[in-house]
Design a protein around this motif. Structure first.
Motif, PDB file in Angstrom:
ATOM      1  N   VAL A   1      36.907  46.767  36.196  1.00  0.00           N
ATOM      2  CA  VAL A   1      38.082  46.251  35.670  1.00  0.00           C
ATOM      3  C   VAL A   1      37.750  44.758  35.737  1.00  0.00           C
ATOM      4  CG1 VAL A   1      40.559  45.679  35.762  1.00  0.00           C
ATOM      5  CG2 VAL A   1      39.730  47.948  36.026  1.00  0.00           C
ATOM      6  N   GLY A   2      37.350  44.261  36.702  1.00  0.00           N
ATOM      7  CA  GLY A   2      36.622  42.760  37.034  1.00  0.00           C
ATOM      8  C   GLY A   2      35.871  42.387  36.107  1.00  0.00           C
ATOM      9  N   ARG A   3      35.009  43.139  35.748  1.00  0.00           N
ATOM     10  CA  ARG A   3      33.721  42.741  34.670  1.00  0.00           C
ATOM     11  C   ARG A   3      34.460  42.842  33.384  1.00  0.00           C
ATOM     12  NH1 ARG A   3      28.523  43.980  36.254  1.00  0.00           N
ATOM     13  NH2 ARG A   3      28.074  44.872  34.077  1.00  0.00           N
ATOM     14  N   LEU A   4      35.551  43.817  33.045  1.00  0.00           N
ATOM     15  CA  LEU A   4      36.272  43.508  31.735  1.00  0.00           C
ATOM     16  C   LEU A   4      36.938  42.300  31.568  1.00  0.00           C
ATOM     17  CD1 LEU A   4      37.980  46.992  30.559  1.00  0.00           C
ATOM     18  CD2 LEU A   4      35.995  45.755  29.503  1.00  0.00           C
ATOM     19  N   ARG A   5      37.422  41.870  32.709  1.00  0.00           N
ATOM     20  CA  ARG A   5      38.543  40.777  32.618  1.00  0.00           C
ATOM     21  C   ARG A   5      37.412  39.478  32.446  1.00  0.00           C
ATOM     22  NH1 ARG A   5      41.676  42.281  38.000  1.00  0.00           N
ATOM     23  NH2 ARG A   5      43.643  43.458  36.735  1.00  0.00           N
ATOM     24  N   GLN A   6      36.373  39.579  33.040  1.00  0.00           N
ATOM     25  CA  GLN A   6      35.254  38.709  32.765  1.00  0.00           C
ATOM     26  C   GLN A   6      34.910  38.174  31.408  1.00  0.00           C
ATOM     27  OE1 GLN A   6      34.276  36.281  35.170  1.00  0.00           O
ATOM     28  NE2 GLN A   6      34.780  37.105  37.113  1.00  0.00           N
ATOM     29  N   LYS A   7      34.719  39.496  30.811  1.00  0.00           N
ATOM     30  CA  LYS A   7      34.374  39.390  29.400  1.00  0.00           C
ATOM     31  C   LYS A   7      35.569  39.001  28.658  1.00  0.00           C
ATOM     32  CE  LYS A   7      30.285  42.013  30.187  1.00  0.00           C
ATOM     33  NZ  LYS A   7      29.455  43.290  30.171  1.00  0.00           N
ATOM     34  N   LEU A   8      36.560  39.662  28.656  1.00  0.00           N
ATOM     35  CA  LEU A   8      37.780  39.833  27.680  1.00  0.00           C
ATOM     36  C   LEU A   8      39.071  38.799  28.110  1.00  0.00           C
ATOM     37  CD1 LEU A   8      37.578  43.513  26.753  1.00  0.00           C
ATOM     38  CD2 LEU A   8      36.246  41.452  25.851  1.00  0.00           C
ATOM     39  N   GLU A   9      39.165  38.253  29.337  1.00  0.00           N
ATOM     40  CA  GLU A   9      40.093  37.555  29.568  1.00  0.00           C
ATOM     41  C   GLU A   9      39.815  35.950  29.344  1.00  0.00           C
ATOM     42  OE1 GLU A   9      43.349  38.137  30.125  1.00  0.00           O
ATOM     43  OE2 GLU A   9      43.485  40.303  31.093  1.00  0.00           O
ATOM     44  N   ALA A  10      40.780  35.181  29.082  1.00  0.00           N
ATOM     45  CA  ALA A  10      40.739  33.767  29.063  1.00  0.00           C
ATOM     46  C   ALA A  10      40.275  33.220  30.589  1.00  0.00           C
ATOM     47  CB  ALA A  10      41.950  32.713  28.582  1.00  0.00           C
ATOM     48  N   ASN A  11      41.055  33.747  31.372  1.00  0.00           N
ATOM     49  CA  ASN A  11      41.111  33.362  32.954  1.00  0.00           C
ATOM     50  C   ASN A  11      40.963  34.719  33.533  1.00  0.00           C
ATOM     51  OD1 ASN A  11      41.125  32.506  35.421  1.00  0.00           O
ATOM     52  ND2 ASN A  11      42.835  31.266  35.389  1.00  0.00           N
ATOM     53  N   ALA A  12      39.739  35.319  34.199  1.00  0.00           N
ATOM     54  CA  ALA A  12      39.701  36.339  34.867  1.00  0.00           C
ATOM     55  C   ALA A  12      40.850  36.627  36.151  1.00  0.00           C
ATOM     56  CB  ALA A  12      38.357  36.730  35.373  1.00  0.00           C
ATOM     57  N   ALA A  13      41.067  35.466  36.653  1.00  0.00           N
ATOM     58  CA  ALA A  13      41.666  35.196  38.081  1.00  0.00           C
ATOM     59  C   ALA A  13      43.231  35.454  37.586  1.00  0.00           C
ATOM     60  CB  ALA A  13      41.341  34.042  38.730  1.00  0.00           C
ATOM     61  N   GLN A  14      43.654  35.001  36.479  1.00  0.00           N
ATOM     62  CA  GLN A  14      44.882  35.262  36.186  1.00  0.00           C
ATOM     63  C   GLN A  14      44.913  35.825  34.532  1.00  0.00           C
ATOM     64  OE1 GLN A  14      45.292  30.898  37.253  1.00  0.00           O
ATOM     65  NE2 GLN A  14      47.625  31.521  37.561  1.00  0.00           N
ATOM     66  N   PRO A  15      44.852  37.391  34.725  1.00  0.00           N
ATOM     67  CA  PRO A  15      44.697  37.990  33.508  1.00  0.00           C
ATOM     68  C   PRO A  15      45.937  38.155  32.881  1.00  0.00           C
ATOM     69  CG  PRO A  15      44.396  39.602  35.459  1.00  0.00           C
ATOM     70  CD  PRO A  15      44.570  38.143  35.929  1.00  0.00           C
ATOM     71  N   GLN A  16      45.996  38.261  31.454  1.00  0.00           N
ATOM     72  CA  GLN A  16      46.969  38.333  30.794  1.00  0.00           C
ATOM     73  C   GLN A  16      47.179  39.856  30.216  1.00  0.00           C
ATOM     74  OE1 GLN A  16      49.358  35.933  30.461  1.00  0.00           O
ATOM     75  NE2 GLN A  16      47.923  34.921  31.857  1.00  0.00           N
ATOM     76  N   HIS A  17      46.059  40.544  30.027  1.00  0.00           N
ATOM     77  CA  HIS A  17      46.118  41.744  29.405  1.00  0.00           C
ATOM     78  C   HIS A  17      45.794  42.994  30.303  1.00  0.00           C
ATOM     79  CE1 HIS A  17      46.349  39.467  25.984  1.00  0.00           C
ATOM     80  NE2 HIS A  17      45.321  38.735  25.904  1.00  0.00           N
ATOM     81  N   PHE A  18      44.613  42.699  31.108  1.00  0.00           N
ATOM     82  CA  PHE A  18      44.319  43.904  32.024  1.00  0.00           C
ATOM     83  C   PHE A  18      45.023  43.556  33.484  1.00  0.00           C
ATOM     84  CE2 PHE A  18      41.203  43.347  28.922  1.00  0.00           C
ATOM     85  CZ  PHE A  18      40.752  44.499  28.396  1.00  0.00           C
ATOM     86  N   LEU A  19      46.070  44.072  33.514  1.00  0.00           N
ATOM     87  CA  LEU A  19      47.104  43.748  34.696  1.00  0.00           C
ATOM     88  C   LEU A  19      46.977  44.713  35.897  1.00  0.00           C
ATOM     89  CD1 LEU A  19      50.482  42.704  32.785  1.00  0.00           C
ATOM     90  CD2 LEU A  19      48.226  41.218  33.406  1.00  0.00           C
ATOM     91  N   THR A  20      46.984  44.017  36.920  1.00  0.00           N
ATOM     92  CA  THR A  20      46.843  44.929  38.031  1.00  0.00           C
ATOM     93  C   THR A  20      48.391  45.140  38.617  1.00  0.00           C
ATOM     94  OG1 THR A  20      45.012  43.722  38.997  1.00  0.00           O
ATOM     95  CG2 THR A  20      46.082  44.956  40.687  1.00  0.00           C
ATOM     96  N   GLU A  21      48.593  46.685  38.956  1.00  0.00           N
ATOM     97  CA  GLU A  21      49.778  47.009  39.617  1.00  0.00           C
ATOM     98  C   GLU A  21      49.474  47.496  41.088  1.00  0.00           C
ATOM     99  OE1 GLU A  21      52.843  47.479  38.194  1.00  0.00           O
ATOM    100  OE2 GLU A  21      52.100  46.662  36.308  1.00  0.00           O
ATOM    101  N   THR A  22      49.530  46.405  41.868  1.00  0.00           N
ATOM    102  CA  THR A  22      49.230  46.459  43.156  1.00  0.00           C
ATOM    103  C   THR A  22      49.367  47.683  43.895  1.00  0.00           C
ATOM    104  OG1 THR A  22      49.372  44.107  43.378  1.00  0.00           O
ATOM    105  CG2 THR A  22      49.155  45.064  45.294  1.00  0.00           C
ATOM    106  N   GLY A  23      48.394  48.335  44.433  1.00  0.00           N
ATOM    107  CA  GLY A  23      48.440  49.639  45.140  1.00  0.00           C
ATOM    108  C   GLY A  23      48.751  50.634  44.470  1.00  0.00           C
ATOM    109  N   VAL A  24      48.954  50.605  42.909  1.00  0.00           N
ATOM    110  CA  VAL A  24      49.230  51.676  41.891  1.00  0.00           C
ATOM    111  C   VAL A  24      48.132  52.095  41.075  1.00  0.00           C
ATOM    112  CG1 VAL A  24      50.825  52.623  40.356  1.00  0.00           C
ATOM    113  CG2 VAL A  24      51.836  51.435  42.502  1.00  0.00           C
ATOM    114  N   GLY A  25      47.775  50.734  40.348  1.00  0.00           N
ATOM    115  CA  GLY A  25      46.588  51.109  39.221  1.00  0.00           C
ATOM    116  C   GLY A  25      46.710  50.058  38.377  1.00  0.00           C
ATOM    117  N   TYR A  26      46.766  50.179  36.975  1.00  0.00           N
ATOM    118  CA  TYR A  26      46.569  49.104  36.061  1.00  0.00           C
ATOM    119  C   TYR A  26      47.474  49.352  35.000  1.00  0.00           C
ATOM    120  CZ  TYR A  26      42.336  48.008  38.758  1.00  0.00           C
ATOM    121  OH  TYR A  26      41.321  47.335  39.799  1.00  0.00           O
ATOM    122  N   ARG A  27      47.613  48.397  34.167  1.00  0.00           N
ATOM    123  CA  ARG A  27      48.183  48.326  33.001  1.00  0.00           C
ATOM    124  C   ARG A  27      47.647  47.646  31.974  1.00  0.00           C
ATOM    125  NH1 ARG A  27      54.167  48.189  32.274  1.00  0.00           N
ATOM    126  NH2 ARG A  27      54.066  47.995  34.313  1.00  0.00           N
TER     127      ARG A  27
END
Lengths: 508, 233
Positions: free
Chosen positions: B204-230
């Motif tokens: 997921v981190g690699r996808l963010r690097q490639k597809l997000e404007a700012n991988a540390a503050q993603p707008q699309h590949f969101l972390t649902e902490t402790g649960v999963g992703y959205r």
């Protein structure tokens, strides 16, 4: 050993043997002349035999000689002298003596065996009773009392030393008997350490414990049984050894049983307490969330009403909304602190990039960070770190929230992370007035706040929670003021450990 | 479904919460059906053509998770959970049972409507999503051509590995839904795979690097902490 009724004293036994012989003589005297002397000899032999059976070996031998003498004196002519007219009676005397001696030997041995068997049986019965009594004991003190009662029959006192292991090493706790002196303690310690019986004969008769038996239970040595005999006869005490060892092993098993019973009970109490605490926290959380949800939602509904409310009313509604949210955050912090302080929190640690927490925290806190510029600086190629994502998100959120609350609107908040030595180091800094220099250490204590008269709402729990969570992960946390420029800064570390390898497929 | 006025069943025993949730939905041009118990909700779902169920997990008559499992045996209607429960295990259990998304109380009306819209849009798009998906803003405008297996960022082709591409399509296919770690790993590595959560996180981190404007503050590949992703576009 007083396990069976005490036999007569040696003096009385010899007197009894003498009396029996005299009675026989008196009884047979009238028969003299009517009965053949051979029959009278039989009566004397019977007497010797009876002495052997009932009075033991010594009195029987004495009776054999006495019988020969009395027979000679009263019955063999010439009577009432020890002279013997007819030499053939010498043979009678010899045979009478030999038969008497052999019979006394046999009978006495039989009697000894019987007595030994009775003694063993009594011992076994007593040990059985001891085992039964110990089986019903509910506390170590009761075990000590039962053991004391038992040893009182041996005319000895018992002190029970039960081992209590703690981090500092081995400690004895004394139950029953007298409290032991330094010398006795060292003997006891030696018995415990060598797992062997220690006998201190040199102390005999001084009213102190002389026999120290390790309490060897199936799983481990549970302590020492120190026996204080009243007698100073070392041989008597040595003869007790097998019995004392049996007692020690029974006591050891009883103490071990109590130990496990107590452990099981304690475990059950802890489980019940834990369940109760969890259910109180969860129902508190549920019951308080429900009205807060209504407040937030209804405030939103009012704000979006058509036709719109007047501007000042919209502002009031916004304040209601924000205050309800703030109250919810305080509630969460309080509940979280209760959970952490109860010590019942298990970390759900997984290997993950720290970056994920940064992303989710800044998104969660976005409504509070609108008036600040958040600058995120993560050094590239941070390794995976093992942590509980939910709790660490709470740490980062609390730090960001604090940074925003205590710095002017429009200022900058910096969140950075890098590897330093064997740790991941995370720093959250703002451009506010900073912590009061004299309170840098105390800001992590619960309910302590940076300023003495805080103008900003809060419970003073945020940093305490951060500290509890970071320390649960094996990290450190510190507050400081930035050097060179105004601003507060909180720095925490997480140990890196050895991250698992990740198979990243080669780029096709 | 009715494209103009979607039917939403609101299952919540607390009248005040039910009241503002329904008011907000009606303003979104939805028809609402209120139910205070699981029994009433099941009846409503069986009768009408519901497009969304908004469900409080703490119902008086029945465990919410059992309710979802029941519903899932005969209906694929999206389910949005409202929960006062906080532990991640509860959320994962609800998602694994078949819920699509969750909101933790207290939540704002804005959040509620955003999630509702995403789930309704998903339902509208089922089976008719085009081969080309676009998301992102200037600086990271992403175009995914599912037919040609091609991904472009601001018009420049981005190279994704096989796994990264599978992860991307799995997330696109479940837009607006929370996907648990387990669910995503099953989608990407298959049911019997020995995938590790940390491997998923690295991808997921690699996808963010490639597809997000700012991988540390993603707008699309969101972390649902402790649960999963959205994934949200």
């Amino acid at each position: 050993m007083r396990l069976i009724p005490p036999p007569l004293s040696p003096r009385r036994r010899y007197l009894s043997a003498t009396a029996l012989c005299l009675v026989t003589t008196l009884a047979t005297l009238p028969m003299s002349g009517h009965f053949d002397l051979a029959n009278i000899v039989m009566l004397f032999l019977l007497t010797v035999f009876a002495c052997a059976v009932y009075l033991g070996r010594g009195p029987a031998v004495w009776a054999a000689f006495l019988a020969v003498a009395l027979f000679d004196f009263f019955f063999v002519p010439p009577q009432l002298t020890f002279a013997v007219a007819d030499a053939q009676y010498l043979v009678t005397f010899a045979v009478m003596l030999v038969v008497g001696l052999i019979a006394s030997q046999l009978a006495a041995r039989l009697a000894e065996r019987t007595e030994e068997a009775q003694r063993r049986e009594a011992e076994t019965r007593l040990l059985y009773e001891l085992a039964r009594d110990l089986g019903g004991a509910l506390a170590v003190d009761q075990v000590a009392a039962i053991t004391g009662d038992f040893l009182r029959r041996l005319e000895a006192k018992a002190s029970l030393l039960v081992v209590e292991t703690d981090a500092g090493g081995v400690d004895f706790r004394c139950h029953g008997g007298h409290s032991l002196g330094t010398l006795e303690q060292s003997f006891a310690r030696s018995a415990y350490e060598r797992r062997a019986v220690v006998e201190a004969d040199s102390l005999a008769g001084m009213g102190v414990a002389t026999v120290f038996l390790p309490l060897l239970a199936p799983t481990q040595c549970r302590g020492v049984l120190a026996v204080t005999p009243h007698t100073d006869d070392a041989d008597v005490v040595r003869a007790w050894r097998p019995l004392l060892e049996a007692v020690a092993s029974l006591v050891a098993i009883a103490i071990e049983r109590l130990h496990y019973a107590e452990a099981a009970q304690r475990g059950e109490v802890e489980i019940v307490a834990e369940r109760l605490r969890a259910s109180i926290l969860s129902s508190l959380s549920h019951d308080l969330r429900t009205p807060l949800t209504s407040l937030v939602g209804l405030a939103d509904t009012l704000a979006q009403r058509q036709p719109p409310l007047p501007q000042d009313a919209v502002e009031v509604v916004g304040i209601i909304h924000d205050q309800a949210q703030a109250m919810y955050r305080m509630l969460s912090n309080l509940l979280e602190m209760a959970r952490l302080q109860a010590g019942g929190v298990t970390l759900n640690r997984e290997w993950q990039p720290f970056e994920e927490i940064v992303g989710s925290s800044t998104r969660l806190l976005a409504p509070m960070l609108t008036r600040h510029a958040v600058e995120v600086d993560l050094s590239p190629d941070l390794p995976l770190v093992q942590f509980d994502a939910v709790l660490l998100e709470r740490v980062v959120c609390n730090l960001l929230e604090n940074a925003a609350k205590y710095s002017p609107a429009g200022s900058r908040i910096r969140l950075s992370a890098c590897v330093r030595d064997a740790d991941l180091e995370v720093v959250v800094a703002n451009a506010g007035p900073g912590f009061p220099p004299d309170r840098l250490d105390s800001v992590f204590a619960p309910f302590v706040r940076g300023e003495r008269e805080p103008a900003v709402a809060g419970t003073g729990l945020g940093l305490a929670i951060c500290k509890a969570i970071v320390e649960a992960h094996g990290g450190t946390i510190a507050a400081e003021n930035r050097t060179g420029e105004p601003g507060a800064c909180v720095r925490f570390t997480l140990p890196l450990g050895a991250p698992p390898t990740v198979d990243i497929e080669a780029a096709e | 479904m009715n494209a103009q006025t979607p039917q939403v069943i609101v299952v919540e025993d607390e009248p005040q919460i039910r009241r503002f949730v329904c008011a907000a939905l009606r303003k979104e041009n939805c028809n609402t059906l209120e139910a205070a118990t699981a029994q009433a909700a099941l009846e409503a779902a069986a009768n009408g053509e519901a497009d969304l169920v908004i469900l409080d997990l703490g119902l008086p008559d029945r465990d919410g998770i059992a309710f979802i499992r029941d519903l899932r045996t005969w209906s694929q209607v999206p389910v949005l959970i409202l929960s006062a429960r906080v532990t991640e295990q509860d959320k994962i259990a609800a998602l694994d049972a078949g819920a699509d998304d969750y909101l933790v109380k207290p939540f704002g009306v804005g959040e509620l409507l955003a999630r509702t819209r995403a789930l309704l849009r998903r339902r509208g798009q089922l089976g008719e999503t085009g081969a080309i998906r676009r998301f992102g803003a200037a600086g990271a405008e992403i175009e995914v051509d599912l037919a040609r297996r091609r991904v472009r960022r601001d018009g420049v082709e981005v190279h994704l590995t096989q796994t990264e591409y599978q992860l991307l399509t799995a997330m696109l296919a479940n837009e607006g839904k929370v996907m648990t770690h387990r669910h995503l790993m099953r989608e990407v590595w298959g049911a019997g795979s020995m995938g590790q959560p940390h491997t998923l996180r690295v991808y997921v981190g690699r996808l963010r690097q490639k597809l997000e404007a700012n991988a540390a503050q993603p707008q699309h590949f969101l972390t649902e902490t402790g649960v999963g992703y959205r994934f949200q576009s």
